[in-house]
Design a protein around this motif. Structure first.
Motif, short mmCIF file in Angstrom:
data_model
loop_
_atom_site.label_atom_id
_atom_site.label_comp_id
_atom_site.label_asym_id
_atom_site.label_seq_id
_atom_site.Cartn_x
_atom_site.Cartn_y
_atom_site.Cartn_z
N THR A 156 -24.88 -1.52 6.45
CA THR A 156 -25.23 -0.11 5.75
C THR A 156 -23.74 0.04 5.09
O THR A 156 -22.69 -0.31 5.29
N TRP A 157 -24.01 0.85 3.97
CA TRP A 157 -22.88 1.79 3.31
C TRP A 157 -23.22 2.94 3.43
O TRP A 157 -24.29 3.65 3.17
N GLN A 158 -22.18 3.81 3.27
CA GLN A 158 -22.13 5.50 3.26
C GLN A 158 -21.58 5.91 2.02
O GLN A 158 -20.55 5.41 1.40
N ARG A 159 -22.50 6.78 1.78
CA ARG A 159 -22.09 7.42 0.06
C ARG A 159 -20.89 8.25 0.34
O ARG A 159 -20.58 8.96 1.30
N THR A 160 -19.66 8.23 -0.57
CA THR A 160 -18.43 8.82 -0.52
C THR A 160 -18.67 9.99 -1.64
O THR A 160 -19.82 10.18 -2.16
N LYS A 161 -17.84 11.09 -1.33
CA LYS A 161 -17.92 12.44 -1.95
C LYS A 161 -17.88 11.97 -3.66
O LYS A 161 -18.41 12.82 -4.49
N ASP A 162 -17.20 10.91 -4.14
CA ASP A 162 -17.07 10.47 -5.41
C ASP A 162 -18.43 9.62 -5.99
O ASP A 162 -18.39 9.30 -7.12
N GLY A 163 -19.32 9.64 -5.06
CA GLY A 163 -20.63 8.85 -5.48
C GLY A 163 -20.48 7.37 -5.07
O GLY A 163 -21.41 6.70 -5.49
N HIS A 164 -19.33 6.77 -4.62
CA HIS A 164 -19.45 5.49 -4.48
C HIS A 164 -19.95 5.05 -2.89
O HIS A 164 -20.29 6.07 -2.30
N PHE A 165 -19.72 4.04 -2.44
CA PHE A 165 -20.32 3.46 -1.04
C PHE A 165 -19.07 2.87 -0.29
O PHE A 165 -18.46 1.69 -0.96
N GLU A 166 -19.04 3.17 0.68
CA GLU A 166 -18.11 2.47 1.56
C GLU A 166 -18.85 1.76 2.79
O GLU A 166 -19.85 2.34 3.07
N LEU A 167 -18.12 0.89 3.42
CA LEU A 167 -19.02 -0.05 4.47
C LEU A 167 -19.21 0.96 5.68
O LEU A 167 -18.28 1.86 6.17
N GLY A 168 -20.39 1.11 6.15
CA GLY A 168 -20.99 1.66 7.25
C GLY A 168 -21.01 0.92 8.44
O GLY A 168 -20.57 -0.29 8.81
N ARG A 169 -22.07 1.55 9.38
CA ARG A 169 -22.47 0.62 10.49
C ARG A 169 -23.33 -0.68 10.17
O ARG A 169 -23.68 -0.59 9.20
N GLN A 170 -23.42 -1.28 11.18
CA GLN A 170 -24.39 -2.40 11.18
C GLN A 170 -25.23 -2.59 12.35
O GLN A 170 -24.91 -2.19 13.38
N TYR A 171 -26.51 -3.03 12.03
CA TYR A 171 -27.47 -3.29 13.14
C TYR A 171 -27.98 -4.70 13.36
O TYR A 171 -28.02 -5.27 12.40
N ALA A 172 -28.58 -4.83 14.30
CA ALA A 172 -29.15 -6.25 14.50
C ALA A 172 -30.54 -6.20 14.90
O ALA A 172 -31.10 -5.22 15.50
N TYR A 173 -31.54 -7.14 14.16
CA TYR A 173 -33.00 -7.05 14.41
C TYR A 173 -33.42 -8.49 14.65
O TYR A 173 -32.70 -9.38 14.13
N ARG A 174 -34.26 -8.72 15.43
CA ARG A 174 -34.66 -9.88 15.88
C ARG A 174 -36.09 -10.18 15.10
O ARG A 174 -37.17 -9.60 15.35
N THR A 175 -36.02 -11.39 14.27
CA THR A 175 -37.46 -11.66 13.82
C THR A 175 -38.16 -12.50 14.73
O THR A 175 -37.85 -13.17 15.60
N ASP A 176 -39.67 -12.70 14.60
CA ASP A 176 -40.48 -13.63 15.31
C ASP A 176 -39.82 -15.11 14.93
O ASP A 176 -39.41 -15.48 13.85
N THR A 177 -40.13 -15.78 15.83
CA THR A 177 -39.93 -17.41 15.63
C THR A 177 -40.27 -17.89 14.26
O THR A 177 -41.39 -17.87 14.12
N GLY A 178 -39.27 -18.55 13.76
CA GLY A 178 -39.32 -19.20 12.45
C GLY A 178 -39.65 -18.29 11.10
O GLY A 178 -39.70 -18.67 10.08
N LEU A 179 -39.41 -16.95 11.34
CA LEU A 179 -39.60 -16.20 10.26
C LEU A 179 -38.29 -15.22 9.84
O LEU A 179 -37.08 -15.59 10.62
N GLY A 180 -38.34 -15.02 8.74
CA GLY A 180 -37.17 -14.30 7.82
C GLY A 180 -37.49 -12.96 7.31
O GLY A 180 -38.71 -12.47 7.59
N VAL A 181 -36.67 -12.20 7.15
CA VAL A 181 -36.71 -10.73 6.40
C VAL A 181 -36.50 -11.02 4.94
O VAL A 181 -35.38 -10.68 4.36
N PRO A 182 -37.64 -10.85 4.10
CA PRO A 182 -37.71 -10.66 2.69
C PRO A 182 -37.50 -9.08 2.10
O PRO A 182 -37.08 -9.02 1.15
N GLU A 183 -37.79 -8.29 2.94
CA GLU A 183 -37.89 -6.91 2.39
C GLU A 183 -37.79 -6.03 3.58
O GLU A 183 -38.35 -6.04 4.80
N VAL A 184 -37.07 -4.74 3.30
CA VAL A 184 -37.01 -3.61 3.98
C VAL A 184 -37.15 -2.43 3.45
O VAL A 184 -36.64 -2.26 2.25
N GLN A 185 -37.86 -1.35 3.77
CA GLN A 185 -37.91 -0.02 3.14
C GLN A 185 -38.07 0.91 4.08
O GLN A 185 -38.65 1.32 5.26
#
Length: 349
Positions: free
Chosen positions: A202-231
């Motif tokens: 993730t990235w966090q929006r700064t006061k000047d409207g840019h983005f800086e690095l934020g937290r990161q999370y982990a997600y487990r996919t089903d066997t043999g699958l990948g993640v093409p999209e997230v909303q």
């Protein structure tokens, strides 16, 4: 992308989304009574139903540009749709008919084409677009001018610069409610992480409207699958697409509801091996799309359900009382045996 084996803010994005209607192109495959969860003939599961699909844009061109290779969708502020092709093109589509209205080329700072995969229309109308080549996230103007480039954690860079596998990085991109947090989804695991455990930076929006690095999370996919999209959903959860392909069999496409809000920040963890002290993003299956009715669809290659194809893009186009209107699109890879197909879903969360 080639398989190997929206919301801008809650206020602006959903306001634009409500402008979209269920109408599709004239030659969309549809049932006049489609779109009601009570119709079992359109149910994919107890949570998901399909209204209709459209192949109207398959193997067409607009303004000299091939219409296809779609990897991401987003709702624009005027109710139209932005769509990015992984062949470095940014389209504007009519929100009702899906007909192309404009197209602009994309490039990196040196003028080279992108493997553009993820798309967010920000609250000021600029476009945040990820490329999985490096990977990268850049901000573009509507006419394709680069305005900014976001930092990327070293370990997420493609090897040998980092630990990411080629053609398996930033596929999905979304803004969380409030518009302050941008989240990307890696498609596949890093070298050194357990197979199937993918990282969501993730990235966090700064006061000047840019983005800086934020937290990161982990997600487990089903066997043999990948993640093409997230909303992101309006309550801060995520719709996650998981996808795979087996030659001679076809595609697997599953839609999950995931909750990152209690997951461990994995930005400081070098190797993710399924250790007990790491809380992964929790996920709940909404539907395996193989169980959707085919609605008369045909496939150009073997598929477990002829409705399926290489589904890669997703946008939430409407929301009311826990029910989402979701639009999916497949990436035909400009391949004669694949189809550019749009899918209109209703999802209960």
């Amino acid at each position: 992308m080639r398989l190997r084996t929206v919301l801008a803010t809650v206020t602006a994005g959903l306001a634009a989304a409500t402008c979209l209607t269920a109408a599709g192109p004239a030659n969309a495959h549809a049932d006049s009574q489609a779109g009601h969860d009570s119709h079992d003939s359109h149910a994919c599961s107890s949570s998901v139903s399909i209204d209709r699909f459209s192949d109207a844009l398959d193997k067409t061109t607009y303004d000299g540009t091939f219409v296809g290779n779609f990897s991401a969708l987003a709702v624009d502020g005027d109710g139209s749709l932005a769509a990015v092709s992984d062949r470095s093109s940014l389209f504007s589509l009519d929100g009702r008919t899906l007909a192309p209205k404009a197209v602009v080329p994309l490039a990196d700072e040196s003028g080279a084409a992108l493997d553009s995969e993820g798309l967010v229309v920000d609250r000021d109308g600029t476009r945040l677009i990820s490329s999985e080549t490096e990977p990268s996230v850049r901000r573009y103007s509507r006419d394709g001018k680069i305005l900014d480039r976001l930092p990327v954690p070293d370990e997420l860079l493609v090897a040998p610069a980092g630990r990411a596998v080629s053609n398996g990085t930033f596929e999905g991109l979304t803004l969380l409610p409030g518009g302050r947090t941008l989240l990307a989804s890696m498609e596949y695991a890093l070298n050194g992480d357990s197979a199937g455990i993918v990282r969501f930076p993730t990235w966090q929006r700064t006061k000047d409207g840019h983005f800086e690095l934020g937290r990161q999370y982990a997600y487990r996919t089903d066997t043999g699958l990948g993640v093409p999209e997230v909303q992101a959903t309006p309550d801060g959860r995520l719709l996650v697409l998981e996808r795979g392909f087996t030659s001679g069999v076809g595609n697997t496409v599953r839609l999950y509801l995931a909750d990152p809000r209690r997951a461990t920040d994995t930005s400081g963890i070098e190797s993710l091996t399924g250790q007990d002290d790491v809380r992964l993003i929790k996920k709940t299956l909404l539907a395996d799309l193989v169980n959707c009715p085919s609605l008369g669809a045909t496939a150009k290659q073997p598929q477990p359900n002829p409705l399926l194809d290489n589904i890669e893009g997703m946008a939430i186009t409407g929301y009311s009382k826990g029910r989402l209107k979701v639009l999916l699109v497949s990436d035909d890879n400009q391949n004669a045996v694949q189809t550019t197909r749009f899918y209109h879903l209703r999802v209960r969360v």
